[in-house]
Design a protein around this motif. Structure first.
Motif: not given
Length: 413
Positions: A301-326
């Motif tokens: 109900y909240d996802i539909h009417y209140n536009f709540t979101h659910l996400v997950g991430t497993s590790g970074g990628n090459a762009q994230n690593e380059a940003k981390a190094a910076k």
């Protein structure tokens, strides 16, 4: 032939320090030495699951792999294919999450000749092809090792999303100036998330960090003060789910949270945090559950009417690593705050398997050195290392790293 000394996985909880003969590199490979590696609980899971892990070969007994995936080092020799992009003497970090469609195999889990707990490695062609070999311009190798975990945090923060008003389009990232909750946030990844929340491009207006260990909360509060963000550390030990929900809602004046990061995998807690989301709030299951059937009730109900979101991430990628190094090289983050133990390569196997019992934060390994695990908080202040730590408020430092590299004995097969 080049000889490497490496920690290799042969089966469940079967970790061995071994001398490994590396073959001559091919034209599309790179020979490198690892200087430092930091440990992740993912390596503990790997050692526990062994052949059952999706990233390992089927027969580890005959195909042992080098483990460790949070490492930094120096390039020794470059195959002709990559000679115009990399050179001997160059410092590097690696994003192990290759994100390949054809195989789940990645450095530190799957290969016979590349892993962070080794003196020398062969970097295969696919790492360079996928832009996962990244030059590092920071001052210390331990900082380079922590680029990978920071890349995971950056990936998680970037994966958050919120609606652009009056549209169904989304702006990626945390809500600038919003309310953020980090649940179970005093472990190494939680501390890095706090650091990034306080020093990233977007910052929350209020940040609440929970845990059930007051000592760890007190340490985090000392380490991460802020003049820009209202940050509070909350002990939820011995509180019922209903009491936790009421307390956390009270911390934001009866409102809710725009961004929530779950650093633990506990179904009732996940369900509670779902209730704490503001309209258009985003809940991130950051911790990787070991149970493939892990689930929790979600309010659709909240996802539909209140536009709540659910996400997950497993590790970074090459762009994230380059940003981390910076951002690390720019000294925007002080990643030394998460290091609580340091050792030589000879202690890496036992430390990997005992991570939950050892506790504390990141365990840093200097792969060319041989010495027992040191708990930084217990170093004798009268010793030379103790005096160095005292100069840096008890934290690891470039000076401490140089002391180890100069004074500790070299590892031998």
């Amino acid at each position: 032939m080049t000889t490497s000394i490496a920690l290799r996985l042969h089966g469940k909880e079967d970790l061995r320090i071994e001398e490994v003969e590396l073959p001559a590199i091919k034209d599309d490979e790179i020979l490198a030495e690892v200087v430092s590696d930091t440990m992740c609980m993912s390596s503990w899971k790997l050692a526990k699951e062994a052949e059952n892990h999706k990233k390992t070969p089927d027969d580890l007994a005959s195909k042992p792999v080098m483990i460790g995936h949070e490492f930094a080092g120096r390039i020794l020799q470059v195959g002709s294919k990559w000679a115009d992009k990399f050179h001997a003497g160059q410092d590097f970090v690696i994003q192990p999450n290759l994100a390949r469609d054809d195989t789940p195999f990645v450095p530190g889990y799957s290969y016979p000749y590349i892993g962070g707990d080794a003196t020398k490695i062969i970097i295969p062609n696919e790492v360079m092809e996928l832009d996962c070999l990244i030059p590092f311009e920071g001052t210390s190798y331990y900082e380079g090792s922590l680029c990978e975990p920071i890349s995971c945090v950056i990936a998680a923060f970037d994966a958050q999303y919120h609606l652009i008003p009056h549209t169904y389009d989304h702006e990626m990232g945390i809500k600038d100036g919003g309310n953020m909750l980090i649940v179970g946030g005093t472990g190494p990844m939680g501390l890095l998330a706090i650091d990034y929340a306080l020093h990233g491009e977007k910052k929350p207006g209020k940040l609440i960090v929970t845990d059930i260990n007051q000592e760890k909360l007190d340490r985090a509060e000392r380490l991460y003060p802020s003049d820009e963000v209202d940050i509070q550390f909350v002990n939820t030990n011995n509180l019922s789910i209903a009491e936790q929900e009421a307390l956390l809602r009270d911390k934001v004046s009866g409102s809710g949270y725009d961004d929530i990061f779950l650093m633990i995998s506990v179904a009732p807690i996940a369900e509670m945090t779902g209730k704490l989301l503001n309209p258009d709030g985003c809940l991130n299951q950051f911790a990787g559950p070991m149970d493939k059937g892990f689930s929790a009730n979600i309010n659709l109900y909240d996802i539909h009417y209140n536009f709540t979101h659910l996400v997950g991430t497993s590790g970074g990628n090459a762009q994230n690593e380059a940003k981390a190094a910076k951002v690390i090289a720019e000294n925007r983050l002080n990643v030394a705050k998460v290091i609580t133990h340091v050792s030589g390569l000879d202690a890496a196997g036992e430390t990997t398997l005992q991570q939950p019992e050892i506790g504390g934060g990141k365990k840093l390994v200097y792969t060319h050195k041989k010495f027992d695990r040191i708990e930084l908080a217990k170093v004798d202040p009268e010793t030379e290392l103790g005096q160095i730590l005292a100069k840096h408020d008890g934290l690891w430092s470039h000076e401490a790293e140089e002391w180890v590299l100069t004074n500790m004995p070299d590892i031998e097969a």
